[in-house]
Design a protein around this motif. Structure first.
Motif, mmCIF file in Angstrom:
data_model
loop_
_atom_site.group_PDB
_atom_site.id
_atom_site.type_symbol
_atom_site.label_atom_id
_atom_site.label_comp_id
_atom_site.label_asym_id
_atom_site.label_seq_id
_atom_site.Cartn_x
_atom_site.Cartn_y
_atom_site.Cartn_z
ATOM 1 N N ILE A 58 39.324 -67.282 -82.797
ATOM 2 C CA ILE A 58 38.744 -67.318 -84.135
ATOM 3 C C ILE A 58 37.503 -66.438 -84.140
ATOM 4 C CG2 ILE A 58 37.581 -68.765 -85.843
ATOM 5 C CD1 ILE A 58 39.418 -71.010 -85.156
ATOM 6 N N THR A 62 33.731 -70.256 -88.729
ATOM 7 C CA THR A 62 34.854 -71.047 -89.252
ATOM 8 C C THR A 62 34.598 -71.418 -90.714
ATOM 9 O OG1 THR A 62 33.833 -73.086 -88.428
ATOM 10 C CG2 THR A 62 35.433 -71.991 -87.007
ATOM 11 N N LYS A 65 38.775 -74.663 -92.883
ATOM 12 C CA LYS A 65 40.188 -74.803 -93.218
ATOM 13 C C LYS A 65 41.103 -74.605 -92.006
ATOM 14 C CE LYS A 65 39.545 -73.261 -97.993
ATOM 15 N NZ LYS A 65 39.965 -72.301 -99.046
ATOM 16 N N GLN A 66 40.548 -74.031 -90.938
ATOM 17 C CA GLN A 66 41.376 -73.823 -89.749
ATOM 18 C C GLN A 66 41.653 -75.159 -89.049
ATOM 19 O OE1 GLN A 66 38.355 -72.030 -90.088
ATOM 20 N NE2 GLN A 66 38.693 -69.913 -89.446
ATOM 21 N N LYS A 67 42.845 -75.247 -88.480
ATOM 22 C CA LYS A 67 43.233 -76.468 -87.772
ATOM 23 C C LYS A 67 43.528 -76.161 -86.312
ATOM 24 C CE LYS A 67 45.059 -79.078 -91.699
ATOM 25 N NZ LYS A 67 46.229 -79.813 -92.242
ATOM 26 N N SER A 224 47.913 -72.872 -84.043
ATOM 27 C CA SER A 224 47.447 -72.836 -85.423
ATOM 28 C C SER A 224 48.051 -71.633 -86.103
ATOM 29 C CB SER A 224 45.913 -72.745 -85.475
ATOM 30 O OG SER A 224 45.485 -71.447 -85.121
ATOM 31 N N GLU A 225 47.696 -71.485 -87.365
ATOM 32 C CA GLU A 225 48.210 -70.343 -88.110
ATOM 33 C C GLU A 225 47.712 -69.032 -87.511
ATOM 34 O OE1 GLU A 225 47.044 -70.966 -92.104
ATOM 35 O OE2 GLU A 225 48.347 -72.697 -92.413
ATOM 36 N N GLN A 226 46.619 -69.089 -86.752
ATOM 37 C CA GLN A 226 46.064 -67.881 -86.177
ATOM 38 C C GLN A 226 46.515 -67.681 -84.726
ATOM 39 O OE1 GLN A 226 41.882 -67.474 -86.731
ATOM 40 N NE2 GLN A 226 41.881 -68.393 -88.762
#
Length: 238
Positions: A58, A62, A65-67, A224-226
């Motif tokens: 990341i 932050t 919203k990141q999980k 995660s999405e990232q």
């Protein structure tokens, strides 16, 4: 005390309903045996305060919203990373576990390798399913699921009584047919047992009171999405 739960059920026929009842029967409760041993009593909502580090994948700050998916003890928890943090910053979070499955259930009156410290009043659970246009074979094919459901009700009752095992459990199954051509079926599965407090043989209080260090925690994995790399996940106890 008795619990009653009723809900529609479409899995066992064209239409029908399912009702689950559980409770306890008053009776003599022997005093707990004198012992230096202490037992772990499961909880249906056990909270654990843990911590993690913001993954290096990341960039920047932050946004809240990141999980972060963290696996602890074989179970994955999706954790929301607080806003305003940067890579490698640490943050705390709380996870909640349902430990009902940790309640030992046995048809035996004693579990090999365990000592029974205390037993309490008999508990019971009963689940009934009423279906229209259901064949006997169709109803019978669901017995296994009904046994699991009523066992879950028994486990919940044991936790409410401060116990970690149900011994001498017995199941009773009845199947009644009525209506034209016997197409209306009522299946009732009942379970009874004695809730107990058990501990492993020769277990010491020191072992029970041992605190798990951060290094002893199960390794955490992340996603995660990232596409957060697994290597960046760190779980610790503040």
């Amino acid at each position: 005390r008795e619990r009653r739960r009723r809900k529609p059920d479409d899995k066992m026929g064209n239409s029908g309903s399912k009702t689950t009842i559980s409770g306890s029967v008053s009776g003599a409760c022997p005093e707990a045996a004198d012992s230096s041993q202490s037992a772990h009593i499961p909880s249906r909502a056990r909270e654990r305060r843990l911590g993690a580090s913001v993954p290096r994948s990341i960039h920047g700050v932050t946004n809240g919203k990141q999980k972060l998916d963290i696996t602890v003890g074989g179970k994955t928890h999706s954790v929301l990373i607080p806003a305003g943090l940067r890579a490698d910053d640490q943050f705390a979070f709380t996870i909640t576990n349902d430990e009902a499955k940790d309640v030992l259930v046995s048809t035996l009156h004693a579990i090999p390798g365990y000592d029974t410290l205390q037993c309490k009043s008999i508990i019971y659970g009963s689940i009934s399913v009423y279906n229209w246009h259901q064949s006997s074979h169709g109803a019978a094919s669901q017995i296994g699921t009904l046994i699991e459901n009523v066992t879950d009700a028994i486990r919940a009752q044991a936790i409410d009584k401060g116990c970690n095992a149900v011994l001498g459990i017995a199941y009773n199954i009845t199947n009644d047919s009525s209506g034209e051509y016997g197409r209306e079926k009522t299946v009732v599965v009942t379970a009874t047992g004695t809730p107990c407090i058990v501990v492993p043989v020769r277990q010491t209080a020191a072992v029970q009171g041992q605190v798990m260090s951060a290094s002893a925690l199960p390794p955490a994995t992340t996603s995660s999405e990232q596409s957060i790399p697994i290597a960046t996940a760190q779980v610790f106890i503040p």
